[in-house]
Design a protein around this motif. Structure first.
Motif, short mmCIF file in Angstrom:
data_model
loop_
_atom_site.label_atom_id
_atom_site.label_comp_id
_atom_site.label_asym_id
_atom_site.label_seq_id
_atom_site.Cartn_x
_atom_site.Cartn_y
_atom_site.Cartn_z
N ALA A 150 0.86 -1.19 0.00
CA ALA A 150 0.00 0.00 0.00
C ALA A 150 0.89 1.23 0.00
N HIS A 151 0.39 2.30 -0.61
CA HIS A 151 1.13 3.57 -0.64
C HIS A 151 0.23 4.65 -0.06
N ASP A 152 0.74 5.38 0.92
CA ASP A 152 -0.08 6.38 1.60
C ASP A 152 0.07 7.78 1.03
N GLY A 153 0.72 7.89 -0.11
CA GLY A 153 0.98 9.19 -0.71
C GLY A 153 2.40 9.66 -0.48
N PHE A 154 3.06 9.07 0.52
CA PHE A 154 4.44 9.42 0.82
C PHE A 154 5.32 8.19 0.97
N ARG A 155 4.78 7.15 1.60
CA ARG A 155 5.59 5.97 1.92
C ARG A 155 4.91 4.69 1.43
N TRP A 156 5.74 3.69 1.16
CA TRP A 156 5.26 2.36 0.82
C TRP A 156 5.19 1.51 2.09
N HIS A 157 4.13 0.74 2.21
CA HIS A 157 3.93 -0.16 3.33
C HIS A 157 3.72 -1.58 2.82
N VAL A 181 -13.02 3.99 0.55
CA VAL A 181 -11.68 3.76 1.11
C VAL A 181 -11.66 2.42 1.84
N ARG A 182 -10.58 1.68 1.64
CA ARG A 182 -10.41 0.47 2.45
C ARG A 182 -10.08 0.88 3.88
N LYS A 183 -10.60 0.13 4.83
CA LYS A 183 -10.46 0.53 6.23
C LYS A 183 -9.01 0.63 6.67
N CYS A 184 -8.14 -0.19 6.12
CA CYS A 184 -6.74 -0.14 6.52
C CYS A 184 -6.05 1.12 6.01
N MET A 185 -6.65 1.80 5.02
CA MET A 185 -6.09 3.04 4.48
C MET A 185 -6.82 4.27 5.00
N LEU A 186 -7.78 4.06 5.89
CA LEU A 186 -8.63 5.15 6.35
C LEU A 186 -7.83 6.25 7.04
N PHE A 187 -6.94 5.89 7.95
CA PHE A 187 -6.14 6.88 8.67
C PHE A 187 -5.33 7.74 7.70
N TYR A 188 -4.70 7.09 6.71
CA TYR A 188 -3.85 7.81 5.76
C TYR A 188 -4.68 8.75 4.89
N ASN A 189 -5.86 8.29 4.45
CA ASN A 189 -6.72 9.14 3.63
C ASN A 189 -7.20 10.37 4.39
N LEU A 190 -7.61 10.16 5.62
CA LEU A 190 -8.07 11.29 6.42
C LEU A 190 -6.95 12.30 6.66
N LYS A 191 -5.76 11.80 6.95
CA LYS A 191 -4.63 12.68 7.20
C LYS A 191 -4.26 13.45 5.94
N ARG A 192 -4.26 12.78 4.80
CA ARG A 192 -3.89 13.44 3.54
C ARG A 192 -4.89 14.53 3.17
N LEU A 193 -6.15 14.32 3.51
CA LEU A 193 -7.20 15.29 3.17
C LEU A 193 -7.41 16.34 4.26
N GLY A 194 -6.65 16.22 5.35
CA GLY A 194 -6.80 17.17 6.45
C GLY A 194 -8.07 16.96 7.24
N LEU A 195 -8.63 15.75 7.18
CA LEU A 195 -9.89 15.45 7.85
C LEU A 195 -9.71 14.68 9.15
N ASP A 196 -8.47 14.56 9.60
CA ASP A 196 -8.18 13.79 10.81
C ASP A 196 -8.29 14.63 12.08
N THR A 197 -8.54 15.93 11.94
CA THR A 197 -8.68 16.81 13.09
C THR A 197 -9.98 17.58 13.00
N CYS A 198 -10.32 18.26 14.06
CA CYS A 198 -11.55 19.06 14.09
C CYS A 198 -11.49 20.17 13.05
N PRO A 199 -12.52 20.34 12.23
CA PRO A 199 -12.50 21.39 11.19
C PRO A 199 -12.27 22.79 11.75
N ALA A 200 -12.61 23.00 13.01
CA ALA A 200 -12.50 24.34 13.60
C ALA A 200 -11.05 24.73 13.90
N THR A 201 -10.12 23.77 13.81
CA THR A 201 -8.72 24.08 14.14
C THR A 201 -8.02 24.83 13.02
N ARG A 202 -8.60 24.89 11.85
CA ARG A 202 -8.00 25.60 10.73
C ARG A 202 -9.03 26.52 10.10
#
Length: 291
Positions: free
Chosen positions: A164-171, A246-267
């Motif tokens: 799998a590739h998270d946009g930056f690294r291979w796993h 999204v496959r569940k094992c890639m969920l964390f990476y997708n959210l992080k790449r899209l900036g959706l891993d934190t509260c929208p109010a922080t930005r």
């Protein structure tokens, strides 16, 4: 969509027709010399290919006497290629950066293209080859792995079944015999990899790999009406929503790449232009509460 009605054509004929369509759509014209050079055929064969294409697909192209070349007609529809703008841009970028790309000689007059400069990942070819063989051969591996939680590498026994590739690294997606769970192992953190015995796990048991969840993405509600329209265009939204499976094992990476891993109010809305409409459902899939 690629036309399936021409199965009587040879592979080489289909390849030449694919090139004709590619050059017509992306460049607007094609000459006999183009076919002769790229497809390495005679002038007589190039002329025969063009005429046969015109006979099978009238109004797709015509000869422009003033330009002395064949140009795309108003009735053009691809039959032998799939028109994919994102794929073509990736090919243009690869060609511009000197990277190998299939059918690079089909592309002419590419514009100057810049991409982000990112540090190269330290991938050991021997380790990567060993992991690939383990995936396809359903074998286990003994690896020396440097994790972020330890000062020195540790020995691990894993059974990889996919990459799998998270946009930056291979796993490597693998079953960890120590923890008895499927997890991701960063390839660049594998110091060594040695083949072991047959895998005892099966890819079908990796539910996070096979199961999916749909992200429902919408424009940030605090954007202005004009900014929301632009965001909807940027993300190809329909009725104000873009759905991303999204496959569940890639969920964390997708959210992080899209900036959706934190509260929208922080930005600021202009910086974080999208929000997750089904955040509770998505974060529950990771065993967490939505931020």
């Amino acid at each position: 969509m690629v036309d399936d009605a021409h199965t009587q054509l040879t592979r080489w004929q289909r390849d030449r027709r694919a090139f004709i369509e590619h050059r017509l759509f992306w460049h607007g014209s094609i000459g006999l010399a183009d076919l002769m050079s790229v497809m390495e055929i005679s002038r007589a064969q190039a002329s025969k290919d063009i005429n046969a294409y015109i006979a099978d697909h009238p109004n797709h192209l015509f000869y422009d006497k003033s330009e002395r070349t064949y140009v795309m007609g108003s009735g053009f529809t691809p039959h032998y290629i799939v028109i994919d703008a994102a794929e073509h841009l990736e090919s243009l970028s690869a060609v511009a950066n000197g990277a190998p790309v299939a059918n690079a000689d089909w592309i002419i007059d590419p514009p100057d293209i810049l991409r982000l400069s990112l540090p190269a990942r330290g991938l050991d070819p021997v380790v990567v080859r060993t992991v690939l063989h383990a995936c396809t051969g359903k074998r286990g591996l003994e690896i020396s792995y440097q994790s972020m939680s330890a000062e020195t590498p540790s020995r691990r026994e894993i059974e990889p079944h996919a990459l799998a590739h998270d946009g930056f690294r291979w796993h490597a997606r693998a079953f960890c015999l120590k923890d008895q769970v499927f997890k991701d192992f960063v390839l660049s953190r594998m110091m060594e990899a040695t083949p072991a015995g047959p895998a005892t796990s099966a890819p079908e048991q990796d539910h996070a790999w096979s199961e999916t969840i749909t992200l429902q993405i919408a424009a940030h509600p605090d954007l202005s009406a004009g900014q929301r329209r632009i965001t909807e265009l940027d993300y190809g939204m329909a009725d104000g929503v873009a759905e991303l499976v999204v496959r569940k094992c890639m969920l964390f990476y997708n959210l992080k790449r899209l900036g959706l891993d934190t509260c929208p109010a922080t930005r600021a809305p202009q910086d974080q232009q999208i929000v997750l409409r089904n955040a509770d459902e998505v974060f529950a899939a990771m065993g967490r509460k939505a931020p």
